[in-house]
Scaffold this motif. Structure first.
Motif, short mmCIF file in Angstrom:
data_model
loop_
_atom_site.label_atom_id
_atom_site.label_comp_id
_atom_site.label_asym_id
_atom_site.label_seq_id
_atom_site.Cartn_x
_atom_site.Cartn_y
_atom_site.Cartn_z
N GLY A 203 41.91 41.31 44.86
CA GLY A 203 40.50 41.28 45.25
C GLY A 203 40.14 39.93 45.83
N ARG A 204 38.84 39.68 45.89
CA ARG A 204 38.34 38.47 46.54
C ARG A 204 38.74 37.18 45.81
NH1 ARG A 204 32.78 39.61 49.40
NH2 ARG A 204 32.22 40.33 47.35
N GLY A 205 39.36 37.33 44.65
CA GLY A 205 39.87 36.15 43.94
C GLY A 205 41.00 35.48 44.69
N CYS A 228 44.17 47.14 46.94
CA CYS A 228 43.17 46.07 47.04
C CYS A 228 41.75 46.61 46.90
CB CYS A 228 43.30 45.35 48.38
SG CYS A 228 42.96 46.39 49.79
N SER A 229 40.82 45.68 46.77
CA SER A 229 39.40 46.04 46.74
C SER A 229 38.89 46.06 48.20
CB SER A 229 38.61 45.03 45.92
OG SER A 229 38.66 43.77 46.54
N ARG A 230 37.67 46.52 48.37
CA ARG A 230 37.15 46.72 49.73
C ARG A 230 37.05 45.45 50.57
NH1 ARG A 230 32.07 50.35 51.86
NH2 ARG A 230 30.69 48.66 51.31
N LEU A 247 35.77 54.09 45.56
CA LEU A 247 34.92 55.19 46.01
C LEU A 247 35.14 55.55 47.47
CD1 LEU A 247 32.48 57.00 45.25
CD2 LEU A 247 31.01 55.14 46.00
N THR A 248 35.15 54.54 48.34
CA THR A 248 35.32 54.82 49.76
C THR A 248 36.76 54.54 50.21
OG1 THR A 248 34.38 52.63 50.13
CG2 THR A 248 32.94 54.50 50.50
N GLY A 249 37.63 54.27 49.25
CA GLY A 249 39.05 54.11 49.54
C GLY A 249 39.79 55.29 48.92
N ILE A 262 39.79 40.83 40.83
CA ILE A 262 38.87 41.93 41.18
C ILE A 262 37.79 41.96 40.10
CG2 ILE A 262 38.64 44.45 41.34
CD1 ILE A 262 41.43 44.53 42.58
N SER A 263 36.52 41.98 40.52
CA SER A 263 35.44 41.90 39.52
C SER A 263 35.25 43.21 38.75
CB SER A 263 34.13 41.48 40.18
OG SER A 263 33.79 42.40 41.21
N GLY A 264 35.55 44.34 39.41
CA GLY A 264 35.41 45.64 38.72
C GLY A 264 34.05 46.27 38.90
N ILE A 281 43.45 40.57 35.51
CA ILE A 281 43.61 39.11 35.50
C ILE A 281 42.40 38.55 36.26
CG2 ILE A 281 45.06 37.16 36.21
CD1 ILE A 281 47.45 39.18 36.23
N ASN A 282 41.59 37.79 35.57
CA ASN A 282 40.36 37.28 36.19
C ASN A 282 39.96 35.98 35.49
OD1 ASN A 282 37.47 37.05 36.96
ND2 ASN A 282 37.87 39.06 37.87
N ASN A 283 39.44 35.02 36.26
CA ASN A 283 39.08 33.73 35.64
C ASN A 283 37.67 33.73 35.02
OD1 ASN A 283 37.55 33.63 37.93
ND2 ASN A 283 38.48 31.78 38.79
C1 LIG Z 1 28.75 52.38 49.37
C2 LIG Z 1 29.75 51.38 48.84
C3 LIG Z 1 31.05 51.76 48.70
C4 LIG Z 1 32.00 50.84 48.23
N1 LIG Z 1 33.30 51.25 48.07
C5 LIG Z 1 34.19 50.39 47.54
C6 LIG Z 1 35.54 50.78 47.32
O1 LIG Z 1 35.95 51.89 47.63
N2 LIG Z 1 36.37 49.89 46.75
C7 LIG Z 1 35.99 48.63 46.39
O2 LIG Z 1 36.82 47.87 45.88
N3 LIG Z 1 34.72 48.23 46.61
C8 LIG Z 1 33.83 49.07 47.19
N4 LIG Z 1 32.57 48.63 47.41
C9 LIG Z 1 32.26 47.20 47.21
C10 LIG Z 1 31.99 46.84 45.76
O3 LIG Z 1 30.62 47.02 45.47
C11 LIG Z 1 32.34 45.38 45.48
O4 LIG Z 1 31.62 44.56 46.38
C12 LIG Z 1 33.83 45.08 45.65
O5 LIG Z 1 34.60 45.97 44.87
C13 LIG Z 1 34.08 43.65 45.17
O6 LIG Z 1 35.39 43.31 45.44
P1 LIG Z 1 36.13 42.20 44.57
O7 LIG Z 1 36.11 42.59 43.14
O8 LIG Z 1 37.44 41.95 45.22
O9 LIG Z 1 35.23 40.92 44.87
P2 LIG Z 1 34.23 40.14 43.93
O10 LIG Z 1 33.21 41.05 43.36
O11 LIG Z 1 33.76 38.98 44.70
O12 LIG Z 1 35.14 39.67 42.72
C14 LIG Z 1 36.12 38.69 42.84
C15 LIG Z 1 36.62 38.41 41.44
O13 LIG Z 1 37.70 37.51 41.48
C16 LIG Z 1 37.56 36.59 40.40
N5 LIG Z 1 38.27 35.38 40.78
C17 LIG Z 1 37.91 34.46 41.71
N6 LIG Z 1 38.85 33.50 41.81
C18 LIG Z 1 39.81 33.80 40.90
C19 LIG Z 1 41.03 33.19 40.52
N7 LIG Z 1 41.47 32.07 41.10
N8 LIG Z 1 41.76 33.76 39.53
C20 LIG Z 1 41.34 34.91 38.93
N9 LIG Z 1 40.19 35.54 39.25
C21 LIG Z 1 39.45 35.00 40.24
C22 LIG Z 1 36.09 36.42 40.22
O14 LIG Z 1 35.78 36.01 38.89
C23 LIG Z 1 35.56 37.80 40.51
O15 LIG Z 1 35.44 38.58 39.34
C24 LIG Z 1 31.60 49.53 47.88
C25 LIG Z 1 30.26 49.16 48.02
C26 LIG Z 1 29.35 50.07 48.50
C27 LIG Z 1 27.92 49.66 48.63
#
Ligand SMILES: Cc1cc2nc3c(=O)[nH]c(=O)nc-3n(C[C@H](O)[C@H](O)[C@H](O)COP(=O)(O)OP(=O)(O)OC[C@H]3O[C@@H](n4cnc5c(N)ncnc54)[C@H](O)[C@@H]3O)c2cc1C
Length: 318
Positions: A203-205, A228-230, A247-249, A262-264, A281-283
């Motif tokens: 994910g965005r981490g 991966c996440s979106r 959901l959209t993947g 990935i934040s979840g 695994i998340n910080n």
């Molecule tokens: C209609 C709609 C549909 C969507 N469909 C999807 C979908 O199908 N799939 C999907 O994934 N999302 C989808 N999303 C987006 C979803 O809402 C989230 O924005 C997305 O899942 C966030 O991705 P993320 O967890 O990678 O990023 P973030 O929410 O930014 O989380 C990043 C995480 O990484 C952690 N992190 C940062 N640095 C580190 C490090 N060095 N070590 C460990 N941890 C670290 C942070 O603590 C944080 O928890 C959708 C949104 C909408 C509105």
């Protein structure tokens, strides 16, 4: 109830909707279960021992929604089928819409299950709001078209009595196609997350594209696919859409899902709710992923992942 018709552009997938069709047959007293194959006689013959009552082979063009929906509607009329059941796949969803307008049926896609209401009517269950709740839809029309969520149809029907189906051949006139295909090419797909038993997702981490290699090494060490996440697909464009979970993947159901950075959020969480074991695994110890994880490591992925990979590699090499 009249008969139930099963159709699938990929014939091999038809036995996966048969368990649900058998349930509908026994609950509603449907006459027969029919399976339709268009264009490929050999594929149709392969279905005679899958457990349906009749296999119908229709000659004709089986690749285009226009002709397929016309043939499906004609088969339903000729064989007095009131219910069409298919797996929820892009082509089948288009067929569902087209057929339901032709035969004036109630249509519901991506259903989890079909059941009988207290008053004897048919109820279809479907996930709503990204899987937060399950909606019950009463389908009141005499004709019904449903597509079933793939995760609800993971088991193939076991034809234990070895009943062989009857086989009919049909030819239906269809309107000439308005489009002409001049060139075709296979869609390149390198990964099928739906059937992966182990998935390691980022994910965005992850800070930059080059760092994906660290996680890939971990995935390779345990024979997992990379997901991966979106944001990784949509915002950064580091990976192809086929790797997006959620959901959209792709909605996945592996034995092991490892979520790294990935934040979840709910849209991601709904995509992994059927995973047997989730490791996160998340910080951030308050990240929502830890609410659904079976095992969690609070720490910086750049420290944790290489150590985990080395430890697992050592076990694998033993
Ligand atoms: C209609 C709609 C549909 C969507 N469909 C999807 C979908 O199908 N799939 C999907 O994934 N999302 C989808 N999303 C987006 C979803 O809402 C989230 O924005 C997305 O899942 C966030 O991705 P993320 O967890 O990678 O990023 P973030 O929410 O930014 O989380 C990043 C995480 O990484 C952690 N992190 C940062 N640095 C580190 C490090 N060095 N070590 C460990 N941890 C670290 C942070 O603590 C944080 O928890 C959708 C949104 C909408 C509105």
């Amino acid at each position: 109830m009249a008969s139930i018709l099963l159709y699938g552009s990929n014939t091999e997938k038809i036995p996966y909707v048969l368990n649900e069709a058998k349930k509908i047959q026994s609950e509603f007293g449907a006459d027969e279960i029919l399976a339709l194959v268009i264009g490929n006689r050999e594929d149709a013959q392969k279905l005679v021992n899958c457990g349906v009552d009749k296999v119908i082979f229709a000659s004709g063009e089986g690749k285009f929604p226009e002709t397929v929906s016309e043939i499906v509607a004609k088969v339903m009329e000729k064989y007095e089928a009131s219910t069409l059941v298919m797996l929820n796949q892009p082509f089948e969803v288009e067929i569902a819409g087209r057929v339901s307008t032709k035969i004036e049926a109630s249509c519901l896609t991506d259903c989890l299950a079909i059941k009988k209401d207290g008053d004897g009517s048919l109820i279809a269950e479907k996930m709503l709001y990204g899987g937060v709740v399950i909606g019950n839809y009463k389908l009141t029309n005499n004709s019904i078209v449903v597509t079933l969520n793939e995760n609800s149809c993971r088991e193939i029907y076991k034809n234990e009595e070895n009943n062989l189906s009857t086989f009919s051949e049909e030819t239906f006139e269809t309107k000439p196609l308005k489009k002409k295909i001049t060139q075709t090419r296979e869609i390149e797909q390198t990964v099928d997350l739906k059937s992966s038993r182990k998935i390691v997702s980022i994910g965005r981490g992850i800070n930059k594209q080059e760092d994906i290699g660290i996680v890939e090494q971990l995935a390779n060490a345990i024979g997992a696919q990379l997901g991966c996440s979106r944001p990784i697909v949509e915002d950064f464009k580091w990976l192809k859409p086929e790797r997006q979970v959620g959901l959209t993947g792709t909605i996945v159901a592996p034995d092991l899902y490892v979520a790294i950075g990935i934040s979840g959020q709910i849209q991601h969480a709904v995509g992994i709710k059927d995973a047997k074991v989730i490791v996160a695994i998340n910080n951030n110890k308050n990240a929502p992923i830890f609410e659904i994880a079976d095992y969690g490591i609070v720490g910086d992925l750049y420290e944790v992942v290489p150590k985990l990979q080395q430890a697992l590699q050592a076990v694998v090499n033993k």
